[in-house]
Design an enzyme around this catalytic site. Structure first.
Site, PDB file in Angstrom:
ATOM      1  N   ASP A 185       0.963  -1.262   0.015  1.00  0.00           N
ATOM      2  CA  ASP A 185      -0.059  -0.179  -0.024  1.00  0.00           C
ATOM      3  C   ASP A 185       1.039   1.190   0.037  1.00  0.00           C
ATOM      4  O   ASP A 185       1.858   1.340  -0.919  1.00  0.00           O
ATOM      5  CB  ASP A 185      -1.005  -0.154   1.434  1.00  0.00           C
ATOM      6  N   TYR A 315      -3.293  10.967   1.871  1.00  0.00           N
ATOM      7  CA  TYR A 315      -3.485  11.013   0.574  1.00  0.00           C
ATOM      8  C   TYR A 315      -3.438  12.544   0.115  1.00  0.00           C
ATOM      9  O   TYR A 315      -3.265  12.563  -1.374  1.00  0.00           O
ATOM     10  CB  TYR A 315      -5.365  10.375   0.546  1.00  0.00           C
ATOM     11  N   HIS A 365      -4.710  -7.879  -0.390  1.00  0.00           N
ATOM     12  CA  HIS A 365      -4.157  -6.443  -0.116  1.00  0.00           C
ATOM     13  C   HIS A 365      -2.907  -6.482   1.279  1.00  0.00           C
ATOM     14  O   HIS A 365      -1.997  -6.096   1.018  1.00  0.00           O
ATOM     15  CB  HIS A 365      -4.821  -5.259  -0.149  1.00  0.00           C
TER      16      HIS A 365
END
Length: 388
Positions: A185, A315, A365
Site C-alpha cells: 500500500d 492521501y 492486499h
C-alpha cells in the site's frame, strides 16, 4: 534527503498506556450509535451492510478486550524519536543473528505496524522457525507520520518522499549503514522513494503492492501481453468502483475526519470495509481472511490516537505533491497477490529496476496478515540474491 538533522536525536523507549477513561468513553459511544437505514436485501454493493456493522460494533463493545492487545503489543520493543520536527514511533526488533540484514517495514492505510505481527518472528529469527539463519533480519517498523503513535502532524508536506527521508535518518540514527526496505500500500510508495533518496545505503526494495500506469511512450500499449491487457481491463473498473474513499481523503480529508473522529461506528465502517473488500476471502464471510479481533485492534490504533483525519491527509499530500517520479536504480522485488490491484510488468519496467517478480495464487492486499508465510518466503528469496 528532505529535512534537517534534529538536535533532539534521542531514542526514547515507548510503552502503550491508554487511559481507562478513553476506553470507557468508547464503550459509551458504542452503546449510543445511531445507524443509517438500509434497503432490505442489499449486500455489500452499496457499502457496509447495517446488520454486519451492528453485530461487529456490539462485539467490539461487549467482548473485544483492548487490554489483552495492549499487553501483547507492549511485549515488542517500541521507541520514539524526533526527525524533521516530527515525532516518529517505531518498533526495533533485533535478530539473535548478529550479522542479520537491517530491514525497514512500512505499513499503509488503513493499516499500521500491527500488520507485521506475524512476520516479525520468522524474519528476525528464521532458525527458530525452520529457516536458514543466513536469512535473518533486524527489523525497524515505523508508524508513518499522522498514523497511530506518530501523531499529531504539525505541518504540511509529509508525502512519501519526505517520509522516506525521515526513514533514512532513522536507519542512520540506529547505526545501519546498509539496509533493505519493504512495504505494501503506501508503504510501497515510501519504500520505493527510500530507494531513491538513500540509494547509496538501500540494498534493495521489496513490495507487495505496485501501482502501475502507462508512461505515455508510443506503442507501449501494443507491447502488452494478452494477460497484461486482461489485467488492465480488470483493474480499471475495480479502481473506479472502489475509489470513493480515495477521492474523499485526497481532496477533503479534514471534512471526512470530523465524521470518523467523532463516531466509532463511522471509523469502524470506514476501515472494516477495506478488510472485507481487499482481502482474499474464500469463505465470503466477514473476518474470513483477517481475524476480527485483529481488525478491531487496527481500528483501535486509529481511534485511540485520533488519527482518522491525519492519516487521511496522507492521501492529500500524495496527490498534491510536486515531487516528480524518477526511475530508481535500486533493485526492486515484487510479490503479486491475486486479490489486489494487479501490477502490469510492462509498465513497471519503465519506472523501476525489477530483478525479482513472484506471482502467488492466493492472498490479497494485506499480505503480511493474510499470507505471512508466503510473504516471508518471498522477502527472503529476494534479499538472498542481493549483495549486502
Amino acid at each position: 534527503m528532505t529535512g534537517n538533522t534534529d538536535s533532539d536525536s534521542a531514542i526514547r523507549p515507548f510503552r502503550i498506556d491508554i487511559a481507562q477513561a478513553d476506553l470507557d468513553d468508547l464503550r459509551d459511544r458504542l452503546g449510543r450509535i445511531r445507524l443509517p437505514d438500509a434497503i432490505p436485501g442489499t449486500g455489500w454493493e452499496m457499502g457496509v451492510p447495517v446488520d454486519y456493522l451492528t453485530e461487529l460494533a456490539a462485539y467490539w463493545r461487549t467482548t473485544y478486550d483492548w487490554r489483552v492487545w495492549e499487553r501483547r503489543l507492549n511485549k515488542l520493543p517500541q521507541f520514539t524519536t524526533t526527525i524533521d520536527g516530527q515525532n516518529i514511533h517505531f518498533l526495533h526488533v533485533r535478530s539473535p543473528e548478529a550479522d542479520a540484514t537491517p530491514l525497514v517495514l512500512t505499513h499503509g492505510w488503513p493499516g499500521s505496524f500491527l500488520e507485521f505481527l506475524d512476520v516479525i518472528g520468522p524474519l528476525t529469527d528464521p532458525r527458530a522457525h525452520g529457516g536458514d539463519p543466513a536469512d535473518a533480519f533486524h527489523l525497524v517498523i515505523p508508524s508513518i507520520p499522522g498514523f497511530g503513535f506518530s501523531n499529531p502532524v504539525t505541518e504540511r508536506g509529509w508525502d512519501p518522499t519526505r517520509v522516506a527521508g525521515a526513514w533514512a535518518q532513522l536507519m542512520a540514527r540506529l547505526g545501519y549503514d546498509r539496509y533493505g526496505a519493504q512495504g505494501g500500500d503506501w508503504g510501497s510508495f515510501v519504500s520505493r522513494a527510500l530507494g531513491l533518496v538513500d540509494a547509496g545505503h538501500v540494498i534493495g526494495v521489496h513490495v507487495n503492492f505496485l501501482e502501475t500506469a502507462p508512461s505515455g511512450m508510443p506503442g507501449e500499449l501494443d507491447r502488452l501481453s494478452p494477460e497484461e491487457q486482461a489485467r488492465l481491463d480488470r483493474n480499471l473498473p475495480l479502481q473506479a468502483d472502489g475509489g470513493g474513499y480515495f477521492a474523499l481523503q485526497a481532496t477533503r480529508p479534514q471534512t471526512i475526519g470530523f465524521a470518523l473522529a467523532d463516531s466509532p461506528a463511522g471509523q469502524l465502517a470506514w476501515i472494516a470495509e477495506k478488510f472485507q473488500e481487499w482481502t482474499d476471502n474464500p469463505t465470503g464471510r466477514p473476518g474470513g481472511a483477517v481475524d476480527r479481533d485483529r481488525v478491531l485492534t487496527d481500528v483501535m490504533l486509529y481511534w485511540l490516537t485520533n488519527s482518522a483525519a491525519s492519516s487521511a491527509r496522507f492521501y492529500y499530500e500524495v496527490t498534491h505533491s510536486t515531487v516528480s517520479p524518477e526511475r530508481s536504480p535500486t533493485p526492486l522485488g515484487v510479490a503479486v497477490f491475486p486479490h489486489d490491484v494487479l501490477p502490469i510488468r510492462t509498465f513497471a519496467e519503465s519506472a523501476a529496476h525489477i530483478v525479482h517478480w513472484t506471482e502467488f495464487d492466493r492472498g490479497g492486499h494485506f499480505a503480511a496478515m493474510e499470507q505471512p508465510e508466503l510473504l516471508v518466503g518471498d522477502i527472503r528469496a529476494f534479499f538472498r540474491e542481493l549483495p549486502r
